[in-house]
Design a protein around this motif. Structure first.
Motif, short mmCIF file in Angstrom:
data_model
loop_
_atom_site.label_atom_id
_atom_site.label_comp_id
_atom_site.label_asym_id
_atom_site.label_seq_id
_atom_site.Cartn_x
_atom_site.Cartn_y
_atom_site.Cartn_z
N ILE A 22 -21.16 58.75 32.77
CA ILE A 22 -21.18 57.66 31.80
C ILE A 22 -20.86 56.37 32.56
N ILE A 54 -25.62 58.41 31.25
CA ILE A 54 -25.52 57.78 29.94
C ILE A 54 -24.97 56.37 30.15
N VAL A 112 -23.25 53.28 28.26
CA VAL A 112 -22.54 52.96 27.02
C VAL A 112 -22.35 51.45 26.93
N LEU A 171 -18.57 61.25 23.75
CA LEU A 171 -19.85 61.47 24.42
C LEU A 171 -19.71 62.44 25.58
N GLN A 178 -19.43 65.93 24.13
CA GLN A 178 -20.74 66.42 23.69
C GLN A 178 -21.61 66.80 24.88
N VAL A 227 -27.98 65.13 23.50
CA VAL A 227 -27.36 64.01 24.22
C VAL A 227 -28.40 63.47 25.21
N TYR A 231 -26.60 53.99 24.87
CA TYR A 231 -25.84 54.14 23.62
C TYR A 231 -25.06 52.86 23.30
N LYS A 259 -27.43 56.30 17.76
CA LYS A 259 -27.36 57.57 18.50
C LYS A 259 -26.00 58.25 18.31
N LEU A 260 -24.94 57.47 18.38
CA LEU A 260 -23.60 58.05 18.15
C LEU A 260 -23.47 58.57 16.72
N TRP A 310 -20.42 60.78 15.34
CA TRP A 310 -19.27 59.92 15.63
C TRP A 310 -19.24 58.72 14.68
#
Length: 332
Positions: free
Chosen positions: A108, A171, A173, A230, A233, A245, A253, A307-308, A313
């Motif tokens: 992330i 990912i 964020v 995240l 997951q 994911v 995200y 997406k979250l 979430w």
């Protein structure tokens, strides 16, 4: 999450990274955390607070150290700002343990939505009539295809390209404005404190233009929790996850809770300090206050964390005024 898991974290002494460290330690107190820290004295201080933390003494320019540490980690969280060589070195380390073709989420990296600002257009301080919120589902590919010279954009695209080439799932964020007091041990305030201090010293709250420019926002605590969520997951097997994911081109995200105009923000601080009407200043005047003043106070983008939401979430802290005043904080 198994107690044997090891998470490598950069930016642990900062506002965002420190909050992520706190949220991760609370959610998973037995997980081992390796944190990149520049100074021994700071490392010892953080170790006294987080017993499962192992300091890695070095900097983001210590590329071979980043690669070797990432190679020993189950997951990496980069909260050290836009630094393509550093993140690529981390990806190289993760790639040494990745089966090509699997593209499991392993990293992330924190970024921001300022890549969405088109600075070829004049800054007015006003919400454009044609502007609309960005969704990280329906606009996913457009977000990662904006011109590379925009803030964050070149770094985002280089990181995704390197991840794809190395077979590592990354990912990105992207939170908007961050509200509230940092949950980490060291840095407690963001640049929201700078606006408050500026208003205090000038004796009047201010906006650029009409002040209708609007940013989406979230609490710093919700950002920390979203990053941990995240990661959780990502580490579940596909049958255990609530949904897919996404990684790399599908791995951007947003984290957002609501929208806040610059005028509403200015009025709130004006009321709090007992000042008069909000003043309108020019872009040039804002630039004199701070080189990034026009972007901080004259631009805005609205984002939707679809997406979250799809993964289940939801933000927990939804009152930005309470976050502005949290623990007596001088922020706005």
């Amino acid at each position: 999450m198994p107690t044997s898991y090891c998470v490598f974290l950069t930016g642990a002494t900062g506002f965002v990274g420190g909050t992520i460290l706190s949220c991760l330690s609370k959610a998973h107190p037995s997980v081992r955390v390796k944190a990149l820290i520049r100074q021994e004295v700071v490392a010892k201080e953080l170790q006294s607070v987080y017993p499962n933390l192992t300091p890695i003494i070095g900097e983001l320019s210590s590329l071979s150290l980043l690669t070797s540490t990432a190679a020993e980690a189950d997951f990496v969280i980069h909260a050290g700002g836009d630094n393509v060589p550093a993140v690529c070195a981390i990806i190289d380390g993760l790639a040494s343990r990745t089966t090509i073709g699997s593209l499991l989420p392993r990293l992330i990296s924190l970024t921001g939505p300022r890549s969405l600002i088109d600075l070829s257009k004049p800054i007015t301080g006003n919400l454009g009539t044609s502007s609309r919120p960005w969704s990280d589902i329906t606009d996913a590919h457009a977000i990662l295809a904006v011109p590379k010279d925009r803030m964050h954009a070149g770094a985002d695209q280089a990181i995704i390209a390197h991840s794809a080439a190395k077979g590592v799932g990354t990912i990105l964020v992207s939170p908007g404005q961050l509200w509230g007091r940092g949950k980490g041990h060291l840095k407690k305030e963001s640049n929201a404190a700078f606006y408050y201090a500026t208003v205090k010293s000038r004796g009047r709250a201010f906006v650029i233009g009409e002040g209708t420019a609007t940013w989406s926002w979230s609490s710093i605590g919700d950002l920390g929790d979203a990053v941990v969520f995240l990661m959780e997951q990502a580490l579940l097997s596909e049958s255990e996850r609530r949904g897919q994911v996404g990684v790399n081109q599908n791995g951007y995200y947003f984290v957002s809770t609501g929208d806040l105009s610059m005028m509403d923000r200015a009025k709130a601080v004006s009321e709090r300090l007992g000042l008069g009407e909000v003043a309108s200043v020019s872009v040039e005047a804002a630039k004199e206050i701070h080189p990034f003043g026009p972007i901080m106070w004259g631009c805005g983008e609205r984002t939707r964390a679809d997406k979250l939401a799809e993964l289940g979430w939801r933000p927990q802290e939804t009152d930005w005024r309470a976050l502005m005043e949290e623990e007596g904080g001088e922020r706005a």
